[in-house]
Every structure is written in C-alpha cells, then in structure tokens.
Design a protein around this motif. Structure first.
Motif, PDB file in Angstrom:
ATOM      1  N   GLY A 146       1.065  -1.380   0.169  1.00  0.00           N
ATOM      2  CA  GLY A 146      -0.199  -0.113   0.030  1.00  0.00           C
ATOM      3  C   GLY A 146       0.931   1.273   0.076  1.00  0.00           C
ATOM      4  N   GLY A 147       0.121   2.384   0.481  1.00  0.00           N
ATOM      5  CA  GLY A 147       0.976   3.722   0.259  1.00  0.00           C
ATOM      6  C   GLY A 147       1.222   3.964  -0.933  1.00  0.00           C
ATOM      7  N   ARG A 148       2.127   5.186  -1.034  1.00  0.00           N
ATOM      8  CA  ARG A 148       2.703   5.591  -2.411  1.00  0.00           C
ATOM      9  C   ARG A 148       4.316   5.711  -1.924  1.00  0.00           C
ATOM     10  N   ILE A 149       4.751   6.016  -3.433  1.00  0.00           N
ATOM     11  CA  ILE A 149       6.356   6.179  -3.424  1.00  0.00           C
ATOM     12  C   ILE A 149       6.699   7.659  -4.023  1.00  0.00           C
ATOM     13  N   VAL A 150       7.493   8.431  -3.166  1.00  0.00           N
ATOM     14  CA  VAL A 150       7.795   9.834  -3.809  1.00  0.00           C
ATOM     15  C   VAL A 150       9.115   9.901  -3.943  1.00  0.00           C
ATOM     16  N   LEU A 151       9.638  10.535  -5.184  1.00  0.00           N
ATOM     17  CA  LEU A 151      11.380  10.957  -5.241  1.00  0.00           C
ATOM     18  C   LEU A 151      11.504  11.924  -5.066  1.00  0.00           C
ATOM     19  N   VAL A 152      12.558  11.904  -4.291  1.00  0.00           N
ATOM     20  CA  VAL A 152      13.171  13.246  -4.187  1.00  0.00           C
ATOM     21  C   VAL A 152      14.737  13.390  -4.385  1.00  0.00           C
ATOM     22  N   ASN A 153      15.284  14.428  -4.625  1.00  0.00           N
ATOM     23  CA  ASN A 153      16.716  14.649  -4.634  1.00  0.00           C
ATOM     24  C   ASN A 153      17.345  13.986  -3.872  1.00  0.00           C
ATOM     25  N   CYS A 154      18.424  13.007  -4.036  1.00  0.00           N
ATOM     26  CA  CYS A 154      18.942  12.307  -2.807  1.00  0.00           C
ATOM     27  C   CYS A 154      19.743  12.851  -1.874  1.00  0.00           C
ATOM     28  N   ASN A 155      20.432  14.143  -2.410  1.00  0.00           N
ATOM     29  CA  ASN A 155      21.047  14.789  -1.651  1.00  0.00           C
ATOM     30  C   ASN A 155      20.336  15.561  -0.447  1.00  0.00           C
ATOM     31  N   ILE A 187      10.807   7.685  -1.241  1.00  0.00           N
ATOM     32  CA  ILE A 187      10.192   8.001   0.320  1.00  0.00           C
ATOM     33  C   ILE A 187       8.893   7.291   0.318  1.00  0.00           C
ATOM     34  N   TRP A 188       8.607   6.425   1.006  1.00  0.00           N
ATOM     35  CA  TRP A 188       7.390   5.781   1.053  1.00  0.00           C
ATOM     36  C   TRP A 188       6.376   6.309   2.184  1.00  0.00           C
ATOM     37  N   ILE A 189       5.205   6.602   1.677  1.00  0.00           N
ATOM     38  CA  ILE A 189       4.047   7.180   2.634  1.00  0.00           C
ATOM     39  C   ILE A 189       2.945   6.374   2.726  1.00  0.00           C
ATOM     40  N   ASP A 190       2.452   6.182   3.902  1.00  0.00           N
ATOM     41  CA  ASP A 190       1.269   5.361   3.762  1.00  0.00           C
ATOM     42  C   ASP A 190       0.461   6.041   5.092  1.00  0.00           C
ATOM     43  N   GLY A 191      -0.783   6.520   4.652  1.00  0.00           N
ATOM     44  CA  GLY A 191      -1.834   7.084   5.492  1.00  0.00           C
ATOM     45  C   GLY A 191      -3.290   7.411   5.064  1.00  0.00           C
ATOM     46  N   GLU A 192      -3.964   8.307   5.364  1.00  0.00           N
ATOM     47  CA  GLU A 192      -5.261   8.843   4.792  1.00  0.00           C
ATOM     48  C   GLU A 192      -4.894   9.428   3.571  1.00  0.00           C
ATOM     49  N   PRO A 193      -5.400   9.227   2.315  1.00  0.00           N
ATOM     50  CA  PRO A 193      -4.922  10.103   1.142  1.00  0.00           C
ATOM     51  C   PRO A 193      -4.901  11.548   1.521  1.00  0.00           C
ATOM     52  N   LYS A 194      -5.724  12.432   1.982  1.00  0.00           N
ATOM     53  CA  LYS A 194      -5.529  13.848   2.184  1.00  0.00           C
ATOM     54  C   LYS A 194      -4.390  14.028   3.227  1.00  0.00           C
ATOM     55  N   ASN A 195      -4.078  13.178   3.951  1.00  0.00           N
ATOM     56  CA  ASN A 195      -2.821  13.282   4.979  1.00  0.00           C
ATOM     57  C   ASN A 195      -1.517  13.062   4.099  1.00  0.00           C
ATOM     58  N   GLU A 196      -1.690  11.987   3.157  1.00  0.00           N
ATOM     59  CA  GLU A 196      -0.432  11.623   2.518  1.00  0.00           C
ATOM     60  C   GLU A 196       0.034  12.711   1.614  1.00  0.00           C
ATOM     61  N   VAL A 197      -1.121  13.469   1.199  1.00  0.00           N
ATOM     62  CA  VAL A 197      -1.074  14.756   0.197  1.00  0.00           C
ATOM     63  C   VAL A 197      -0.157  15.919   1.094  1.00  0.00           C
ATOM     64  N   ILE A 198      -0.859  16.031   2.170  1.00  0.00           N
ATOM     65  CA  ILE A 198       0.066  17.077   3.066  1.00  0.00           C
ATOM     66  C   ILE A 198       1.428  16.598   3.196  1.00  0.00           C
ATOM     67  N   ALA A 199       1.636  15.445   3.672  1.00  0.00           N
ATOM     68  CA  ALA A 199       3.115  14.823   4.033  1.00  0.00           C
ATOM     69  C   ALA A 199       4.065  15.188   2.630  1.00  0.00           C
ATOM     70  N   ILE A 200       3.353  14.741   1.606  1.00  0.00           N
ATOM     71  CA  ILE A 200       4.469  14.991   0.426  1.00  0.00           C
ATOM     72  C   ILE A 200       4.496  16.662   0.350  1.00  0.00           C
ATOM     73  N   GLU A 201       3.518  17.334   0.204  1.00  0.00           N
ATOM     74  CA  GLU A 201       3.946  18.902   0.344  1.00  0.00           C
ATOM     75  C   GLU A 201       4.827  19.055   1.156  1.00  0.00           C
ATOM     76  N   ALA A 202       4.784  18.583   2.397  1.00  0.00           N
ATOM     77  CA  ALA A 202       5.848  19.068   3.436  1.00  0.00           C
ATOM     78  C   ALA A 202       7.269  18.641   3.038  1.00  0.00           C
ATOM     79  N   ILE A 203       7.283  17.408   2.425  1.00  0.00           N
ATOM     80  CA  ILE A 203       8.716  16.990   1.938  1.00  0.00           C
ATOM     81  C   ILE A 203       9.198  17.841   0.817  1.00  0.00           C
ATOM     82  N   ARG A 204       8.206  17.971  -0.073  1.00  0.00           N
ATOM     83  CA  ARG A 204       8.938  18.982  -1.226  1.00  0.00           C
ATOM     84  C   ARG A 204       9.146  20.327  -0.797  1.00  0.00           C
TER      85      ARG A 204
END
Lengths: 243, 238
Positions: A146-155, A187-204
């Motif tokens: 489950g969850g989703r994967i986000v790719l970020v700059n490894c540095n 990065i693997w993120i697993d949670g409620e869809p709307k929380n996943e979106v917030i987590a991804i925005e914070a990571i970006r």
C-alpha cells in the motif's frame, strides 16, 4: 602556511580556488593543482579539520555500502531478484540474502517478491564495476504494502530525515502517516489520502528550501496550518528504518 | 577599406551581452540557458544513467553523449527541416570533445551522461553558446568536473581581429576568419579550435591572446549563473 580563499558553507563551482598552500588536504569533491585546492564539483564547502570537502547539492544517487534504500523489483531470476534503485545501476538480491526461511530449489520466487513490488533493502556491497548486492535480512527491511512512493533529490535526504530523525518525525506526527525515507531518494508514505498529500507537500517544501535557515520552524508552521496543533509524544525513540 | 567600426557598434574585443541561468529545465538532472547577443542555447543533462544500446557501454568509464540541434525556426527566417544534418552531427562531436577533458567519468562505468543542446534562436556563435550552456548544465547536474569550459569565437574581419563574430560579420563581404574556440581556464588548455577562412600564424596567435581575456570573463558569468541558483539571503544547507 596556507589560507582558505572561500568561506565555509558557501556554494562552490567546479574549478573555483578554495585554498592556497600545502596545509590543506583535498577530500571528496576537491582536488589539488600545484599550490591550490580547487573544487571538483558544484556543492557546499565544508571544512573538516584540514580536509576540504564538497557536499553535493545535486546529482543522481550513487549506491554505497550500508545504505538503506527503497527499490522496485524489475526482474525475477533463478536465484534471486533484480531491483531498480533510482540510479544508473540495478541491484541484485540473492535468495540467501532475502530470508532465513528455507527455499526449495526451483521454487517460485515470485511468492516472496514479485515484479513491481517495492521493498526496503540494504546495500551490502558495491563493486568497482558498480554491481550492487542487497539484503532484506535485518531490522526494518521488508516488502512494502500500500501507500505511495515519492522521489526526491537524494542529496536532500539528510535534511528530510533531520537530526536524529526529528524532521521526518514532525511530519509523521502531524499527518499520522507511516513514512520510510530511503537514502536513494525514494520515500514511502502510507496514511489517509489527504494526509499523504500534506506529507508530500511538506517533503517538497523541505526539498526546495533546504538551504534556507529556519526550515524546521517553517515546516512546523505549515503542518500546523494544515493539520492542527502537533502532538509530540513524550520520548521519541528512532525506529531503524529512517537512518 | 579596413573594418574599424563593427556592424553593431561593439568594440573590437567586446563580446555580445550574455545572460546565463542554471537549472531552467526541471525534468533534467542539470540544465542551463545561455544567451549571447541574439543566440540562445538551452542545455539539458541527464545522467549518469543506464546506457542503451549495450554495445556502447564501456566497463572502464562512463561516456559522454552530446546532441546538438538547431530548431527549425532558429535561423534567419527560412525554416530548416527538423532533425540532424551533417553539420549538427559534427557539432555534436566537437561539443563532446570539448567537454570531455574536464569531466571525470571513471566513477560511472557502463553509464552515460547525455547532454542535449537545443537552440531556439541563432545569430552565429551557436556551437560556442552550446558549449557554455552545456558546461553550466553539467555542473548543475552534480557531475564531477575539474573546471567549467568557456567558449566564444575569435577571428578577423578584413584584417581586424574581433571577438565573438555575429552573423553579419561571418557573412561579411570581405576576408573573414571565424574561429570558434573552447577554453579551460584552470589549465589554460584549448579543447575546441575550428576555423573557417584564412589567417596568418602571427594573427592567429594574437587573436588567441585577445580571446583569453574574453574566456576568463565568460567563465565568471557561467560560475555566477550557478551560484545565483543557490543564493538565498546567504543561508546554508543543513
């Protein structure tokens, strides 16, 4: 005798003169030319005693021993699995490094890991020809469901994890998502869809503003505006996965 | 009649106005925009990444693969058929040879670093602009490099040595020598030198000396383009 020509923690460009004289030693990313030490890549200048180091700000992931990363299964062979790990080289997980369970000869390996599965793995060896060996025997190393994967700059991964995992814990507590950060930028993120979106925005946000100070405060502010006051548990002990 | 006043009013040793930016193409690992006069070049770098076709893989080192392309509407008005022509293939090759001395590819066996140079608008000096942009883009992509590569043409128009010939000067009705050169400032080596026209040995050596000043100035512009990308109220990473 020797002097530093550039202030520490500034961005240096290839060919830029960093230090003069024989006192300093070129370490990763820097090289010596006659009496000078020059930058050998674009990055941040860090002094470590007399060693001149350049921390990269960009560039694709280069596999290193003991890194814990997230890979995707791209091939199943007779004796193991081949993974794509977000770099120019693929990596191999052999049967014996996958599990302590007994696997019969000729058994169907897709029962363990199938094509397109995402797995948290650890690099055990990288040869000079960049052949990478993996293992899933170890704490926190497992298949992801489950969850989703986000790719970020490894540095930027160290910044996203934060000191002792503080930054990623902030995001986990605010959004209630499970998060695993791989050193290869996956990065693997697993949670409620709307929380996943917030987590991804914070990571970006962290990815883009990593070089500006006061980042932790800004991220806290952002998360609180989206999720309400953050409850930090009393004593946060760091699970192995994030390191 | 000697060529004393340049067509666009520039001084003899003056190159056209340059704008350089790093990190302009988000999908690429590294990228740059380099505009000199009316010549605009974009460079995008992808890599190190897996090299296909497999027979091109070299187990002792990575390879640098350059692709130069002028867009169909880039020239002086007539639309050129899109796609590689002989000239573009040659320029791709000399671009690769110009950049190879500075990059360290031993870290990436069997892999490739792809450099794409695209020009939406040209007014002579395109291969030099392409090399300047490609240099910035390679550094932006975090490729280990000894130095950046700077490039601009020098030459003579009717006996007068000039720096950075534009289209009008290349096509001037008189004796013209157009010499695009790529230069590595830290080692003072020339990694590209081509010539179109006639020139004496003495004049060529003189032109090279004049060019050195230009290359050192241009490399500063390239370095600043990279630093600008990371400049924010002086604060640091981590």
């Amino acid at each position: 005798m020797g002097n530093l020509l550039v202030e520490e923690r500034t961005v240096v460009v290839p060919g830029e003169k960093i230090a003069e004289g024989l006192d300093y030693l070129p370490a990763n990313g820097a090289y010596r030319k006659d009496d000078f030490i020059l930058a050998g890549r674009l990055g941040l200048l860090i002094m470590d005693g007399r060693a001149v180091k350049i921390i990269p700000l960009s560039g694709r992931y280069m596999p290193k021993r003991n890194d814990v990363i997230i890979g995707k299964v791209i091939d199943v062979t007779i004796s193991g699995w081949r993974f794509e790990i977000n770099c120019a080289y693929s990596a191999m997980l052999s049967m014996k490094d996958a599990t302590s369970d007994f696997i019969a000869r000729g058994a169907d390996l897709t029962q363990f890991f199938n094509l397109d599965d995402m797995v948290v793995v650890k690099i055990v060896n990288v040869t000079s020809q960049k052949l990478v060996d993996l293992t899933t025997k170890g704490p926190g190393l497992r298949k992801l469901y489950g969850g989703r994967i986000v790719l970020v700059n490894c540095n930027k991964v160290p910044r996203i994890i934060g000191k002792q995992g503080s930054m990623v814990s902030l995001i986990k507590n605010a959004t209630g998502c499970k998060i695993i950060v791989g050193q290869n930028g996956a990065i693997w993120i697993d949670g409620e869809p709307k929380n996943e979106v917030i987590a991804i925005e914070a990571i970006r946000k962290i990815e883009q503003e990593s070089h500006i100070s006061g980042l932790t405060d800004r991220v806290t502010e952002y998360l609180e505006s989206k999720c309400g006051k953050i409850q930090m548990p009393a004593q946060e002990e760091q699970p192995q996965e994030e390191q | 009649m000697a060529y004393t006043k340049r067509l666009d009013g520039r001084k003899q040793k003056e190159f056209r106005q340059i704008t350089a930016k790093a990190g302009v193409i988000k999908n690429a690992d590294g990228s740059a925009y380099f505009k000199i006069g009316n010549t605009v070049a974009y460079a995008a770098v992808y890599g190190p990444r897996e090299l296909h076709p497999k027979f091109m893989q070299d187990p002792s080192t990575g390879i640098l693969r350059c692709n130069y392309n002028m867009m169909p509407f880039a020239g002086m008005g007539n639309r050129v058929r899109p796609g590689q022509n002989r000239r573009a293939k040659e320029i791709s090759m000399v671009t690769q040879k110009a950049l190879l001395p500075v990059v360290d590819l031993k870290e990436f066996p069997n892999a490739v670093i792809d450099v794409f140079v695209e020009l939406p608008q040209t007014d002579a000096g395109s291969r030099c602009a392409g090399i300047c942009a490609a240099s910035i883009a390679l550094a932006d992509a975090g490729i280990p490099m000894k130095d950046l590569v700077s490039a601009v043409s020098v030459g003579t128009v009717d006996g007068t040595i000039v720096v950075d010939l534009d289209y009008g000067e290349e096509a001037y009705d008189g004796s013209v020598a157009d010499i695009p050169i790529a230069y590595i400032p830290s080692t003072e080596e020339i990694s590209l030198l081509q010539m179109d026209g006639e020139i004496t040995k003495e004049t060529l050596l003189e032109a090279l000396e004049i060019g050195k000043i230009a290359w050192h100035e241009i490399i500063e512009i390239q370095k600043n383009a990279l630093k600008e990308k990371y400049k924010v109220s002086g604060e640091e990473n981590e």
